[in-house]
Design a protein around this motif. Structure first.
Motif, PDB file in Angstrom:
ATOM      1  N   ALA A 233       0.816  -1.110  -0.036  1.00  0.00           N
ATOM      2  CA  ALA A 233       0.005   0.000   0.002  1.00  0.00           C
ATOM      3  C   ALA A 233       0.980   1.303  -0.057  1.00  0.00           C
ATOM      4  CB  ALA A 233      -0.935   0.003   1.119  1.00  0.00           C
ATOM      5  N   VAL A 234       0.412   2.135  -0.783  1.00  0.00           N
ATOM      6  CA  VAL A 234       1.294   3.373  -0.972  1.00  0.00           C
ATOM      7  C   VAL A 234       1.632   3.958   0.452  1.00  0.00           C
ATOM      8  CG1 VAL A 234       1.168   5.882  -1.756  1.00  0.00           C
ATOM      9  CG2 VAL A 234       0.102   3.932  -3.151  1.00  0.00           C
ATOM     10  N   ASP A 235       0.897   4.087   1.365  1.00  0.00           N
ATOM     11  CA  ASP A 235       1.223   4.806   2.706  1.00  0.00           C
ATOM     12  C   ASP A 235       2.220   3.960   3.319  1.00  0.00           C
ATOM     13  OD1 ASP A 235      -0.514   2.710   3.164  1.00  0.00           O
ATOM     14  OD2 ASP A 235      -1.457   3.942   4.944  1.00  0.00           O
ATOM     15  N   GLN A 236       2.469   2.757   2.860  1.00  0.00           N
ATOM     16  CA  GLN A 236       3.377   1.796   3.703  1.00  0.00           C
ATOM     17  C   GLN A 236       4.903   1.814   2.903  1.00  0.00           C
ATOM     18  OE1 GLN A 236       1.414  -1.606   4.997  1.00  0.00           O
ATOM     19  NE2 GLN A 236      -0.290  -0.613   5.396  1.00  0.00           N
ATOM     20  N   GLN A 237       5.080   2.280   1.696  1.00  0.00           N
ATOM     21  CA  GLN A 237       6.003   2.355   0.818  1.00  0.00           C
ATOM     22  C   GLN A 237       7.362   3.306   1.511  1.00  0.00           C
ATOM     23  OE1 GLN A 237       5.045   3.177  -3.320  1.00  0.00           O
ATOM     24  NE2 GLN A 237       3.347   1.600  -3.112  1.00  0.00           N
ATOM     25  N   TRP A 238       7.854   2.754   2.748  1.00  0.00           N
ATOM     26  CA  TRP A 238       9.136   3.551   3.186  1.00  0.00           C
ATOM     27  C   TRP A 238       9.758   2.358   3.800  1.00  0.00           C
ATOM     28  CZ3 TRP A 238       8.917   1.664   8.385  1.00  0.00           C
ATOM     29  CH2 TRP A 238       7.847   1.220   8.740  1.00  0.00           C
ATOM     30  N   GLY A 239      11.146   2.795   4.476  1.00  0.00           N
ATOM     31  CA  GLY A 239      11.940   1.957   4.775  1.00  0.00           C
ATOM     32  C   GLY A 239      12.980   1.722   4.054  1.00  0.00           C
ATOM     33  N   VAL A 240      13.262   0.249   3.891  1.00  0.00           N
ATOM     34  CA  VAL A 240      14.241   0.015   2.821  1.00  0.00           C
ATOM     35  C   VAL A 240      13.921   0.499   1.465  1.00  0.00           C
ATOM     36  CG1 VAL A 240      15.081  -2.184   4.259  1.00  0.00           C
ATOM     37  CG2 VAL A 240      13.493  -2.287   2.284  1.00  0.00           C
ATOM     38  N   SER A 241      12.597   0.414   1.084  1.00  0.00           N
ATOM     39  CA  SER A 241      12.595   1.111  -0.417  1.00  0.00           C
ATOM     40  C   SER A 241      13.095   2.198  -0.719  1.00  0.00           C
ATOM     41  CB  SER A 241      10.897   1.017  -0.637  1.00  0.00           C
ATOM     42  OG  SER A 241      10.220   2.088   0.089  1.00  0.00           O
ATOM     43  N   ALA A 242      13.331   3.263   0.325  1.00  0.00           N
ATOM     44  CA  ALA A 242      13.931   4.469   0.313  1.00  0.00           C
ATOM     45  C   ALA A 242      14.984   4.552  -0.530  1.00  0.00           C
ATOM     46  CB  ALA A 242      14.070   5.185   1.742  1.00  0.00           C
ATOM     47  N   VAL A 243      15.910   3.575  -0.528  1.00  0.00           N
ATOM     48  CA  VAL A 243      17.325   3.438  -1.174  1.00  0.00           C
ATOM     49  C   VAL A 243      17.273   2.885  -2.673  1.00  0.00           C
ATOM     50  CG1 VAL A 243      18.555   3.244   1.100  1.00  0.00           C
ATOM     51  CG2 VAL A 243      18.073   1.384  -0.194  1.00  0.00           C
ATOM     52  N   ALA A 244      16.109   2.327  -3.051  1.00  0.00           N
ATOM     53  CA  ALA A 244      15.857   1.656  -4.256  1.00  0.00           C
ATOM     54  C   ALA A 244      15.913   2.745  -5.473  1.00  0.00           C
ATOM     55  CB  ALA A 244      14.568   0.729  -4.211  1.00  0.00           C
ATOM     56  N   ASP A 245      15.951   2.303  -6.768  1.00  0.00           N
ATOM     57  CA  ASP A 245      15.948   2.858  -7.821  1.00  0.00           C
ATOM     58  C   ASP A 245      14.256   2.939  -8.143  1.00  0.00           C
ATOM     59  OD1 ASP A 245      18.594   3.544  -8.067  1.00  0.00           O
ATOM     60  OD2 ASP A 245      18.855   1.675  -9.333  1.00  0.00           O
ATOM     61  N   GLY A 246      13.677   4.078  -8.159  1.00  0.00           N
ATOM     62  CA  GLY A 246      12.175   4.213  -8.356  1.00  0.00           C
ATOM     63  C   GLY A 246      11.393   3.173  -7.791  1.00  0.00           C
ATOM     64  N   SER A 247      10.802   2.189  -8.430  1.00  0.00           N
ATOM     65  CA  SER A 247       9.845   1.232  -7.843  1.00  0.00           C
ATOM     66  C   SER A 247      10.556  -0.222  -7.746  1.00  0.00           C
ATOM     67  CB  SER A 247       8.676   1.292  -8.742  1.00  0.00           C
ATOM     68  OG  SER A 247       8.747   0.816 -10.239  1.00  0.00           O
ATOM     69  N   ALA A 248      11.703  -0.368  -7.975  1.00  0.00           N
ATOM     70  CA  ALA A 248      12.537  -1.385  -7.837  1.00  0.00           C
ATOM     71  C   ALA A 248      12.787  -2.069  -6.616  1.00  0.00           C
ATOM     72  CB  ALA A 248      13.718  -1.260  -8.708  1.00  0.00           C
ATOM     73  N   TRP A 249      11.650  -2.390  -5.846  1.00  0.00           N
ATOM     74  CA  TRP A 249      11.690  -2.984  -4.565  1.00  0.00           C
ATOM     75  C   TRP A 249      10.640  -3.859  -4.408  1.00  0.00           C
ATOM     76  CZ3 TRP A 249       7.029  -2.028  -2.583  1.00  0.00           C
ATOM     77  CH2 TRP A 249       6.495  -0.841  -2.810  1.00  0.00           C
ATOM     78  N   ALA A 250      10.833  -4.691  -3.031  1.00  0.00           N
ATOM     79  CA  ALA A 250       9.695  -5.466  -2.583  1.00  0.00           C
ATOM     80  C   ALA A 250      10.022  -5.362  -1.043  1.00  0.00           C
ATOM     81  CB  ALA A 250       9.863  -6.836  -3.330  1.00  0.00           C
ATOM     82  N   LEU A 251       9.007  -5.307  -0.324  1.00  0.00           N
ATOM     83  CA  LEU A 251       9.150  -5.042   0.964  1.00  0.00           C
ATOM     84  C   LEU A 251       8.282  -5.482   1.964  1.00  0.00           C
ATOM     85  CD1 LEU A 251       7.804  -2.248   2.275  1.00  0.00           C
ATOM     86  CD2 LEU A 251       9.292  -1.080   0.928  1.00  0.00           C
ATOM     87  N   LYS A 252       8.384  -5.470   3.396  1.00  0.00           N
ATOM     88  CA  LYS A 252       7.434  -5.433   4.179  1.00  0.00           C
ATOM     89  C   LYS A 252       7.836  -4.852   5.374  1.00  0.00           C
ATOM     90  CE  LYS A 252       3.656  -6.572   6.164  1.00  0.00           C
ATOM     91  NZ  LYS A 252       3.656  -5.069   6.910  1.00  0.00           N
ATOM     92  N   ASN A 253       7.195  -3.834   6.055  1.00  0.00           N
ATOM     93  CA  ASN A 253       7.427  -3.027   7.189  1.00  0.00           C
ATOM     94  C   ASN A 253       6.717  -3.548   8.532  1.00  0.00           C
ATOM     95  OD1 ASN A 253       9.261  -1.151   5.654  1.00  0.00           O
ATOM     96  ND2 ASN A 253       7.412  -0.072   4.866  1.00  0.00           N
ATOM     97  N   GLY A 254       7.200  -3.125   9.550  1.00  0.00           N
ATOM     98  CA  GLY A 254       6.666  -3.447  10.771  1.00  0.00           C
ATOM     99  C   GLY A 254       6.558  -2.236  11.803  1.00  0.00           C
ATOM    100  N   TRP A 255       5.608  -1.717  12.478  1.00  0.00           N
ATOM    101  CA  TRP A 255       5.595  -0.609  13.335  1.00  0.00           C
ATOM    102  C   TRP A 255       4.764  -1.163  14.559  1.00  0.00           C
ATOM    103  CZ3 TRP A 255       3.753  -1.087   8.463  1.00  0.00           C
ATOM    104  CH2 TRP A 255       2.376  -0.778   8.392  1.00  0.00           C
ATOM    105  N   LEU A 256       5.317  -0.986  15.760  1.00  0.00           N
ATOM    106  CA  LEU A 256       4.638  -1.248  16.902  1.00  0.00           C
ATOM    107  C   LEU A 256       4.989  -0.321  18.072  1.00  0.00           C
ATOM    108  CD1 LEU A 256       2.897  -3.360  18.407  1.00  0.00           C
ATOM    109  CD2 LEU A 256       5.009  -4.696  18.784  1.00  0.00           C
ATOM    110  N   PRO A 257       3.758   0.413  18.463  1.00  0.00           N
ATOM    111  CA  PRO A 257       4.223   1.146  19.577  1.00  0.00           C
ATOM    112  C   PRO A 257       3.997   0.452  21.096  1.00  0.00           C
ATOM    113  CG  PRO A 257       1.808   1.426  19.067  1.00  0.00           C
ATOM    114  CD  PRO A 257       2.596   0.548  18.027  1.00  0.00           C
ATOM    115  N   ARG A 258       5.093   0.258  21.732  1.00  0.00           N
ATOM    116  CA  ARG A 258       4.944  -0.708  22.989  1.00  0.00           C
ATOM    117  C   ARG A 258       4.142  -0.150  24.163  1.00  0.00           C
ATOM    118  NH1 ARG A 258       8.081  -5.147  23.268  1.00  0.00           N
ATOM    119  NH2 ARG A 258       6.119  -5.637  24.765  1.00  0.00           N
ATOM    120  N   THR A 259       3.018  -0.817  24.596  1.00  0.00           N
ATOM    121  CA  THR A 259       2.121  -0.174  25.593  1.00  0.00           C
ATOM    122  C   THR A 259       2.675   0.455  26.746  1.00  0.00           C
ATOM    123  OG1 THR A 259       0.321  -1.611  24.665  1.00  0.00           O
ATOM    124  CG2 THR A 259       0.146  -0.702  27.054  1.00  0.00           C
TER     125      THR A 259
END
Length: 314
Positions: A233-259
């Protein structure tokens, strides 16, 4: 009577003698090691257009010997530590990153701690499901595919929980990881799949199973997982994809606020392409004061990791 051609052959000196006669000495002494550059010629024409660096060892009373100069091994971990030195890490936060150049097989790791997976475990959950389906000789059901798509592309937690149950929760994940070669990953208790513990090295091993050829996953399973990771999803296209050339990436991100602390786990794993060459990168972090600061840290660390193989002199 000897013909002119025969006399020419008799007078022709051996190629090795000619090559040695043309050695260009660039440094040395009467005794010790002399570094030279040589190009072999025959009849005044180059035998090869390539030049070779060689080492001539000369000891008193001995004949010279010519051998290739060994190139020093590159300490990629040290290079990555150097690249990470200027990266800003908040007080109390931690980060670990691992990178692999699949073409050369060279890798580097910075940090060795264990981290919460947060949602990057969703790649592992799907890999476990695909392994189980392979073992049963079946395809994923339409319902499983629906859950998988939502879980990977949109990071949907309800879908992840459904597939977590389907694989047998932590026991199923751990069994799959034993086959996948993940030796430092332990499934979270009960339904707490986001608290699965892992290391950057283990996440790199998982990426190799997804993007490499030597894998427990079939080609069809790998292609399916790669396809989902390439359509995040567009709003999750961050992380390792930031260093890629254009759309040449495949990724999965994770984010978790600890209670308990209010601090953030921010992670990113995937494949990126830089200057036409693919790299596998896994970044894990914890103790970030905000999600935004964690994302910035992960992206900077990913850039530092890839620079080990793309920086000056590479």
């Amino acid at each position: 009577m000897e013909s002119p051609r025969a006399r020419a052959r008799r007078r022709r000196r051996p190629l090795l003698f000619t090559a040695l006669a043309l050695l260009t000495v660039v440094g040395g002494a009467a005794a010790g090691t002399v570094y030279v550059k040589a190009q072999a010629h025959s009849g005044g024409r180059p035998v090869s257009s390539a030049s070779a660096s060689v080492s001539v060892s000369v000891q008193a009373g001995e004949e010279a010997s010519v051998e290739p100069v060994a190139q020093p091994a590159v300490d990629h971990d040290a290079a990555l530590a150097k690249a990470m030195a200027p990266v800003t890490v908040e007080e109390g936060a931690e980060v670990s990153v691992a990178v692999l150049d699949p073409e050369s097989g060279e890798s580097a790791t910075y940090g060795s701690g264990s981290f919460d997976t947060a949602s990057v475990v969703k790649v592992d959950i799907l890999a476990a499901l695909l392994l189980q389906a392979q073992d049963a000789g079946r395809q994923l059901t339409a319902t499983e595919k629906s859950y998988a798509t939502a879980m990977i592309q949109n990071s949907d937690n309800a879908s992840a929980s459904q597939l977590w149950r389907a694989i047998g929760e932590a026991a199923g994940l751990d069994a799959a990881n034993e086959r996948l070669g993940l030796t430092a990953t332990e499934g979270g208790d009960g339904m707490l799949w986001g608290l699965t513990q892992t290391t950057a090295d283990d996440q790199l091993r998982l990426l190799q199973q997804v993007f490499g050829e030597d894998s427990e996953l079939s080609e069809a399973s790998r292609s399916y997982l790669r396809g989902l990771m390439g359509e995040i999803a567009v709003d999750q296209q961050w992380g390792v994809s930031a260093v890629a050339d254009g759309s040449a990436w495949a990724l999965k991100n994770g984010w978790l606020p600890r209670t308990a602390t209010g601090l953030w786990d921010i992670n990113s794993i995937g494949r990126v392409t830089v200057d036409g060459r693919a790299y596998l990168v896994a970044v894990l972090s914890g103790g970030n004061s905000t999600k935004a600061k964690g994302i910035s840290l992960v992206e900077t660390a990913a850039g530092a990791a890839v620079s080990v193989f793309t920086g000056p002199g590479r």
